[in-house]
Design a protein around this motif. Structure first.
Motif, PDB file in Angstrom:
ATOM      1  N   LEU A  94      25.216  -1.181 -26.185  1.00 42.52           N
ATOM      2  CA  LEU A  94      25.467  -1.754 -27.509  1.00 42.52           C
ATOM      3  C   LEU A  94      24.343  -1.394 -28.474  1.00 42.52           C
ATOM      4  O   LEU A  94      24.599  -1.004 -29.622  1.00 42.52           O
ATOM      5  CB  LEU A  94      25.585  -3.277 -27.398  1.00 42.52           C
ATOM      6  CG  LEU A  94      25.745  -4.053 -28.712  1.00 42.52           C
ATOM      7  CD1 LEU A  94      27.040  -3.651 -29.411  1.00 42.52           C
ATOM      8  CD2 LEU A  94      25.711  -5.551 -28.469  1.00 42.52           C
ATOM      9  N   LEU A  95      23.098  -1.493 -28.034  1.00 41.57           N
ATOM     10  CA  LEU A  95      21.973  -1.135 -28.891  1.00 41.57           C
ATOM     11  C   LEU A  95      22.005   0.350 -29.228  1.00 41.57           C
ATOM     12  O   LEU A  95      21.832   0.742 -30.394  1.00 41.57           O
ATOM     13  CB  LEU A  95      20.652  -1.484 -28.203  1.00 41.57           C
ATOM     14  CG  LEU A  95      19.387  -0.985 -28.909  1.00 41.57           C
ATOM     15  CD1 LEU A  95      19.274  -1.618 -30.297  1.00 41.57           C
ATOM     16  CD2 LEU A  95      18.144  -1.289 -28.079  1.00 41.57           C
ATOM     17  N   GLN A  96      22.236   1.173 -28.225  1.00 46.95           N
ATOM     18  CA  GLN A  96      22.248   2.618 -28.446  1.00 46.95           C
ATOM     19  C   GLN A  96      23.307   3.022 -29.467  1.00 46.95           C
ATOM     20  O   GLN A  96      23.040   3.782 -30.401  1.00 46.95           O
ATOM     21  CB  GLN A  96      22.497   3.332 -27.108  1.00 46.95           C
ATOM     22  CG  GLN A  96      21.358   3.190 -26.111  1.00 46.95           C
ATOM     23  CD  GLN A  96      21.753   3.645 -24.708  1.00 46.95           C
ATOM     24  OE1 GLN A  96      22.936   3.707 -24.383  1.00 46.95           O
ATOM     25  NE2 GLN A  96      20.767   3.965 -23.886  1.00 46.95           N
ATOM     26  N   GLU A  97      24.514   2.519 -29.295  1.00 46.46           N
ATOM     27  CA  GLU A  97      25.615   2.953 -30.153  1.00 46.46           C
ATOM     28  C   GLU A  97      25.590   2.287 -31.521  1.00 46.46           C
ATOM     29  O   GLU A  97      26.136   2.837 -32.478  1.00 46.46           O
ATOM     30  CB  GLU A  97      26.946   2.701 -29.447  1.00 46.46           C
ATOM     31  CG  GLU A  97      27.092   3.534 -28.174  1.00 46.46           C
ATOM     32  CD  GLU A  97      28.500   3.509 -27.613  1.00 46.46           C
ATOM     33  OE1 GLU A  97      29.318   2.693 -28.093  1.00 46.46           O
ATOM     34  OE2 GLU A  97      28.789   4.310 -26.704  1.00 46.46           O
ATOM     35  N   SER A  98      24.983   1.111 -31.644  1.00 49.97           N
ATOM     36  CA  SER A  98      24.919   0.455 -32.949  1.00 49.97           C
ATOM     37  C   SER A  98      24.051   1.244 -33.924  1.00 49.97           C
ATOM     38  O   SER A  98      24.268   1.181 -35.145  1.00 49.97           O
ATOM     39  CB  SER A  98      24.377  -0.969 -32.803  1.00 49.97           C
ATOM     40  OG  SER A  98      23.027  -0.957 -32.357  1.00 49.97           O
ATOM     41  N   LEU A  99      23.090   2.003 -33.403  1.00 45.38           N
ATOM     42  CA  LEU A  99      22.237   2.805 -34.274  1.00 45.38           C
ATOM     43  C   LEU A  99      23.010   3.932 -34.948  1.00 45.38           C
ATOM     44  O   LEU A  99      22.586   4.448 -35.987  1.00 45.38           O
ATOM     45  CB  LEU A  99      21.060   3.383 -33.480  1.00 45.38           C
ATOM     46  CG  LEU A  99      20.050   2.358 -32.943  1.00 45.38           C
ATOM     47  CD1 LEU A  99      18.965   3.058 -32.139  1.00 45.38           C
ATOM     48  CD2 LEU A  99      19.438   1.543 -34.078  1.00 45.38           C
TER      49      LEU A  99
END
Length: 316
Positions: free
Chosen positions: A66-71
């Motif tokens: 989630l963190l990776q793709e939210s960027l």
């Protein structure tokens, strides 16, 4: 309590006391089951095999992903002449290259870069500054998480792009002092049309024959392109007709032509509803759409359909 020898409790009473106020709240729970099932099917305090407390095992709870793709949200909204070099998305291209320079008192300012406002066709400095601050604080507080997930270079590239743009927007004098700040680049409404309507019920002018005053309401509706008219300026302009003698039909055309000259709207229509004079009221209508565009077709359609159902005038 040692309930290890039990698999069910028929009833359990709980009482909570507020020592400050002396009040109490009581709860009663019936039929509590104990199980060694670790599959998640028993739920929390639920009866064994009760499907209402099942955990949905089909959902992937992956907060690292989630963190990776939210960027990538920021890669998708990145602007400038170097987007293809910086973005993490292969399909993103350079954008806002047509308005990368602004002018302030004869001084040219490079305002390329930054980010779209949630995919809109505009860049706003204040929302970007807030977003950059929140992102920067999250990186400052949880730097280890970004490092562990291999996102250090990604978040730094995003933050640097924010910082470079916000610095560019500051207009400096010869001594390096900030004298202005560019808070918006682009028109946020270029991806859709919208109407602006003015209702002017106190319009007055003079009869060109008798010199007597005429009263009416002027309705102005238009679809703006790059420029709009400010309401106070419009009010002062309409007031200038108070001592001007003109026929009703000409008034609406004069107003429309003047507004076209200063705004160059995509489409505009002006209608007058004048109070009766000599027992007759006049409702002239004029419109215009940019030639060779869909707005020209719109103008003809609205003109040809105008007044197909005449308005009752017994209220005037």
């Amino acid at each position: 309590m040692d309930w290890s020898g039990y698999d069910r409790i028929g009833k359990l009473g709980l009482q909570f006391a507020n020592l400050a106020s002396g009040s109490t709240v009581s709860y009663e729970i019936s039929d509590i089951y104990f199980t060694t099932d670790t599959s998640g099917n028993s739920g929390s305090g639920g009866k064994q095999d009760d499907p209402t407390t099942d955990i949905n095992t089909d959902i992937e709870y992956n907060f690292a992903k989630l963190l990776q793709e939210s960027l990538y949200l920021y890669d998708a909204n990145m602007c400038g002449t170097d987007v293809t070099e910086k973005t993490g998305l292969s399909w993103r291209q350079n954008c806002h290259t047509e308005d990368q320079y602004a002018s302030y008192n004869g001084q040219t300012v490079d305002v390329s870069g930054g980010y779209h406002d949630a995919g809109d066709h505009a860049k706003f400095a204040l929302p970007q500054a807030y977003t950059a601050s929140v992102l920067g604080m999250s990186y400052y507080q949880f730097k280890d998480a970004f490092t562990e997930l291999g996102q250090t270079e990604h978040i730094q590239r995003i933050l640097d792009h924010f910082a470079e743009y916000l610095e560019k927007c500051a207009v400096l004098d010869a001594n390096g002092n900030v004298i202005a700040y560019c808070y918006q680049v682009g028109n946020g409404n270029t991806d859709h049309d919208y109407w602006v309507r003015f209702n002017c019920p106190e319009f007055t002018t003079l009869c060109p024959i008798t010199g007597q005053p005429d009263y009416g309401t002027i309705y102005i509706s238009y679809m703006p392109a790059e420029r709009m008219v400010e309401s106070k300026s419009l009010k002062l302009y309409l007031v200038s007709f108070r001592n001007h003698g003109d026929f009703h039909e000409d008034v609406v055309n004069v107003i429309m032509r003047d507004l076209i000259a200063i705004m160059a709207p995509k489409y505009i229509e002006v209608q007058g509803k004048f109070l009766p004079r000599g027992g007759i009221s006049i409702d002239p209508y004029a419109n215009y759409g940019i030639p060779g565009t869909k707005y020209e077709a719109l103008a003809w359609e609205r003109l040809s359909q105008h007044d197909r159902v005449p308005e009752r005038v017994d209220n005037r």
